[in-house]
Structure formats: C-alpha cells, structure tokens
Design a protein around this motif. Structure first.
Motif, PDB file in Angstrom:
ATOM      1  N   MET A 250      15.439  38.815  22.346  1.00 48.36           N
ATOM      2  CA  MET A 250      14.241  38.350  23.036  1.00 48.36           C
ATOM      3  C   MET A 250      14.267  36.833  23.219  1.00 48.36           C
ATOM      4  SD  MET A 250      10.269  38.735  21.813  1.00 48.36           S
ATOM      5  CE  MET A 250      10.544  37.606  20.429  1.00 48.36           C
ATOM      6  N   GLU A 251      14.666  36.108  22.185  1.00 45.35           N
ATOM      7  CA  GLU A 251      14.717  34.655  22.281  1.00 45.35           C
ATOM      8  C   GLU A 251      15.765  34.204  23.295  1.00 45.35           C
ATOM      9  OE1 GLU A 251      15.480  33.600  18.274  1.00 45.35           O
ATOM     10  OE2 GLU A 251      13.382  33.757  17.632  1.00 45.35           O
ATOM     11  N   ASP A 252      16.890  34.906  23.365  1.00 45.64           N
ATOM     12  CA  ASP A 252      17.919  34.558  24.358  1.00 45.64           C
ATOM     13  C   ASP A 252      17.386  34.773  25.775  1.00 45.64           C
ATOM     14  OD1 ASP A 252      19.617  33.949  22.297  1.00 45.64           O
ATOM     15  OD2 ASP A 252      20.702  35.871  22.358  1.00 45.64           O
ATOM     16  N   ARG A 253      16.584  35.789  25.960  1.00 44.32           N
ATOM     17  CA  ARG A 253      16.023  36.021  27.291  1.00 44.32           C
ATOM     18  C   ARG A 253      15.019  34.936  27.656  1.00 44.32           C
ATOM     19  NH1 ARG A 253      15.441  42.578  28.183  1.00 44.32           N
ATOM     20  NH2 ARG A 253      17.545  43.095  27.486  1.00 44.32           N
ATOM     21  N   TYR A 254      14.266  34.456  26.674  1.00 46.04           N
ATOM     22  CA  TYR A 254      13.374  33.339  26.943  1.00 46.04           C
ATOM     23  C   TYR A 254      14.174  32.087  27.305  1.00 46.04           C
ATOM     24  CZ  TYR A 254       8.864  35.361  25.741  1.00 46.04           C
ATOM     25  OH  TYR A 254       7.706  36.095  25.745  1.00 46.04           O
ATOM     26  N   ASP A 255      15.299  31.867  26.649  1.00 46.77           N
ATOM     27  CA  ASP A 255      16.148  30.729  26.999  1.00 46.77           C
ATOM     28  C   ASP A 255      16.658  30.870  28.429  1.00 46.77           C
ATOM     29  OD1 ASP A 255      15.767  29.679  24.494  1.00 46.77           O
ATOM     30  OD2 ASP A 255      17.615  30.527  23.660  1.00 46.77           O
ATOM     31  N   LEU A 256      16.961  32.100  28.845  1.00 48.00           N
ATOM     32  CA  LEU A 256      17.414  32.321  30.221  1.00 48.00           C
ATOM     33  C   LEU A 256      16.308  31.977  31.214  1.00 48.00           C
ATOM     34  CD1 LEU A 256      19.565  33.401  32.182  1.00 48.00           C
ATOM     35  CD2 LEU A 256      18.624  35.689  31.824  1.00 48.00           C
TER      36      LEU A 256
END
Length: 458
Positions: A250-256
């Motif tokens: 989820m955090e990686d998707r927010y970074d994207l």
C-alpha cells in the motif's frame, strides 16, 4: 341424469385446472405468476386503483378549476384525486408502476401504505422507491423470490462488481468494491456465509484482480481457490507475516501516486486525496482484494507474546481499512462472531467497514455489532432469520439503507473449477510470491487398454 353427466364432464377439467394451478403456485411460483397471478393482480389494480388510494389516504382535494369543470359538465359528486398513474410494466416476478405525487404528498406517505396496497392488489410485497422529485416507483412482487433464488439473466456489472445475491424486491444485490470498498460479513455455522464468500471469489476470479486470503481455519475455506489466489495465510503466524507485506504494498502505491502527481515524498499518506484510479492504465497497479475469514482468530490470544502479535495485526488491518481504498486495496472481513469483547481495535476496525452483511447469528450482540449503527429494525430482521433458510441475510451500509437478500446455491466444486480455469489471470506481484499457495497438480488420466474392433461376421 343428463345434467349430472354434463356437470361431471365440465367439473373434471375445471378441477384438474385448479389442481394444476395450485401445484404451480407451490412448486413453480414464477410460472404461476406469469400465467395466473399477473392477469388477476393487474385487473385488481386497474379496477380498484381510485378506491384503494382513497382508502389509504393517498388522495387529495381536486383543484378549483377541476371542481368548476365537473360541476359545469356533470352533477356528480366531486371526489378526491389519487396520484396520477403511469404505465403498468409487467416483469417475470411482479409489476412496476410509477406514480406522480400530488402537491403536498411525499414518498413516505406511499411507503407507509405499502402493506395495505399489498393486500388490496393480492401480491406478495410492495416496495416504494423515489425516481425523481414528485415521482415514485411501486415495485409489486408477486411471490416470495427468496424461497428459491434465481438471479436475473442480464446484470450490468463492471470491474470489481459481483452480483452475489437477490434482494427481496427481486433486484440483484451487487457487491461493488468501487462504491463500498470494505465490508463486514457475519454468519454462524450453516448460515450461508461460506456460500456468499464462494460467489464473491468466483465472480472476481475472471477479473484482472489480485486475490489474497487469510483463513485461520487451516485454509479449509479458501484453500480450494488456491489456483487463483496470489497469497494465502492459514494461521495467525502466517497472517502476522503477510499483513506487513500488504501494508508495504500500500505504501509503495502511495509513493507511485506521489511520483506521478508531483507530490513531495515526505507528504503523509493521510493527506493524499487522489487514488490509483487517477493514474494512466499502463501505470495503474492491479486492484487487490483481501479476504479475512474467521477474523476472531486474529484477535484471540493465549500468551503475552500472542497479545503483542495480535495488536500488530489489528493495527495493520485498521491501516489497510483506513488507507487501502485509495491504493486499490479492498477488505472483505468475515466471521461467525464479532464484538467489542474481542479486544482493542475491534470497534475501530468495524468503523472502517462501510458495508455490512449479517446472516443468521447465534447472539443478538453480533447482529447489533454489524447492524446496530445502521438501523435498529435491521437488527430485529437479522435475529428473525430461521435456520432452515440458509443464505438469507440482511445487507446494508452506513448510509442507513438495508434490505433482505439471499445467495443462490453454488457448489464448492464449481467455484474451485472457476478458479482453476482463471489461474492464468493471477497478476505478477513480486512481494506476494513467498505467500503464493501450493497448487496441487491434477493427476493425468491414463487411457485404458485399447479396444480392438471385432470383425463383423454372419
């Protein structure tokens, strides 16, 4: 003697016709409604519409112009005016009818008279819905559609939408994750909760979606769908390892999202208002649906170490429920029992689950936990579900609306076969590969001994 013979000759077919109608009404209500119930109810409605509306208090005094016109042309009494009736539209399960309300009326007035209209027109139920200001639609249901559930043949669905049940007003209940991202589904043993879960997984299996499961009953509920699952945890220890990976995803998707929209890297995830659906399709991460079966097992602890692990898992579940929607991560939390006594974080997790489906439960507290903050009458309806009607449930959301639904039968073998046929749709998520369940290889059927043709002889 001749009259008696004639009476018997005529009475025999009439009795057979009546017996056939009674049999069709009991065993094939849809056929009975289309052939007998529909014409009778339509005739009742047309012949008694004005008087029924007046008896229900749904008429208003006519306008002054109308009164002058009636008095000028006729000497009859000026009667109150009922709501203007639209065209009667027959359906396979009932009738649909639109009414234009008179000035001063509201939809609640018609809804309050639904039970009277049901008896007056001889139908199973009457439901009222608002079409637009001043116009309501009456949906007359001719028979109990939840007794033997048959889903409509044509249902418009899209990505992350699954028709899983039938409402009591004969409309499909569609589980739309884009509209209601997270849901709590409760049900005791043999209540139909597993059937509901099968329909969800089988419906999502053919869509470009990642499916992740946490089944603390050693995987007996979700293991048959292993070919289509991207990850599966079968005990609390594995769940404690899987949930941090999902939070990191989820955090990686927010970074994207931040990188695409030019948001500062140190911006907290809570302050990002956009979501993955605003990204180009080529860069958009695949949606992910997390199924948690027997959620109470994640809350139960036996030692101090288990308590620390429990607190971590509950915190991660709450984070996924709070922030997962914008990242394309959706939760389906299921269990037999759910209450505040499960421990810290239970009520906070429930507050993030917008959708609620409550099958038959063993105690009123569980029904109140699922539906108490929606409507008190929904709790009463859930507690009244009979054990001999598995699959029947009360569905609602935090907007306050609720209705009875029932899931049609779907065998475990058919649902598992659907997952096997769509195994090629499992998306490539490197972070979840260590949790990918082992899929048993089907045994190859060895052909039997060749049968040589026998020569034809005289």
């Amino acid at each position: 003697m001749t009259d008696l013979t004639t009476l018997l000759e005529v009475g025999g077919p009439v009795a057979a016709l009546g017996g056939g109608a009674a049999y069709a009404r009991a065993k094939h209500p849809g056929v009975y409604w289309s052939t007998v119930g529909l014409p009778i109810s339509t005739a009742r409605l047309l012949s008694s519409y004005g008087s029924v509306m007046e008896a229900c208090g749904l008429t208003v005094a006519p306008s002054r112009l109308r009164m002058l016109a009636v008095k000028a042309t006729t000497r009859r009494e000026v009667r109150p005016v009922p709501p203007r009736r639209g065209i009667i539209r027959p359906t396979s399960t009932g009738l649909r009818l639109r009414l234009r309300l008179a000035p001063g009326q509201e939809p609640a007035d018609v809804a309050a008279s639904a039970e009277r209209l049901r008896h007056a027109w001889g139908v199973h139920a009457v439901y009222v819905s608002t079409v637009k200001p001043g116009v309501v639609e009456l949906r007359l249901v001719g028979f109990d559609v939840l007794h033997r559930v048959r889903m409509p043949r044509k249902i418009d669905i899209g990505l992350l939408s699954v028709p899983v049940a039938l409402r009591e007003d004969a409309t499909p209940f569609v589980r739309d994750y884009r509209t209601v991202p997270h849901q709590l589904t409760l049900g005791a043993t043999l209540s139909g909760k597993s059937m509901y879960l099968r329909h969800l997984i089988a419906g999502l299996a053919s869509q470009p979606v990642a499916l992740v499961g946490i089944d603390c009953k050693r995987g007996v509920e979700l293991a048959p769908f292993a070919p289509r699952l991207s990850a599966l945890a079968t005990d609390p220890e594995q769940a404690a390892e899987l949930l941090p990976v999902l939070v990191k995803e989820m955090e990686d998707r927010y970074d994207l999202i931040k990188a695409r929209q030019g948001i500062a890297p140190d911006t907290p995830a809570e302050e990002i208002t956009s979501d993955v659906w605003g990204l180009p399709e080529s860069e958009r991460p695949v949606p992910l649906v997390l199924f948690v079966d027997e959620v109470a097992e994640l809350f139960l602890v036996a030692t101090r170490k288990d308590e620390e692990r429990r607190d971590e898992m509950v915190t991660q579940l709450i984070r996924l429920a709070q922030l997962g929607r914008a990242a394309g991560i959706y939760l389906e939390v299921c269990g037999q029992r759910f209450g505040a006594e499960l421990g810290k974080g239970a009520t906070m997790l429930r507050a993030q689950l917008t959708g609620r489906v409550c099958h038959r439960v063993n105690d009123e507290a569980s029904a109140k936990m699922a539906l108490g903050d929606i409507a008190p009458e929904a709790v009463t309806a859930a507690c009244a579900i009979a054990p001999e009607r598995p699959g029947l449930a009360v569905a609602g959301d935090t907007s306050g609306g609720w209705s009875r639904i029932r899931t049609p039968y779907l065998s475990l073998g058919d649902a598992a076969e659907t997952c096997r046929e769509s195994a090629h749709l499992v998306p490539d998520l490197p972070a979840l590969k260590p949790f990918r369940p082992d899929v048993p290889v089907r045994p190859v059927e060895t052909p039997g001994p060749a049968v040589r043709p026998r020569p034809v002889t005289d």
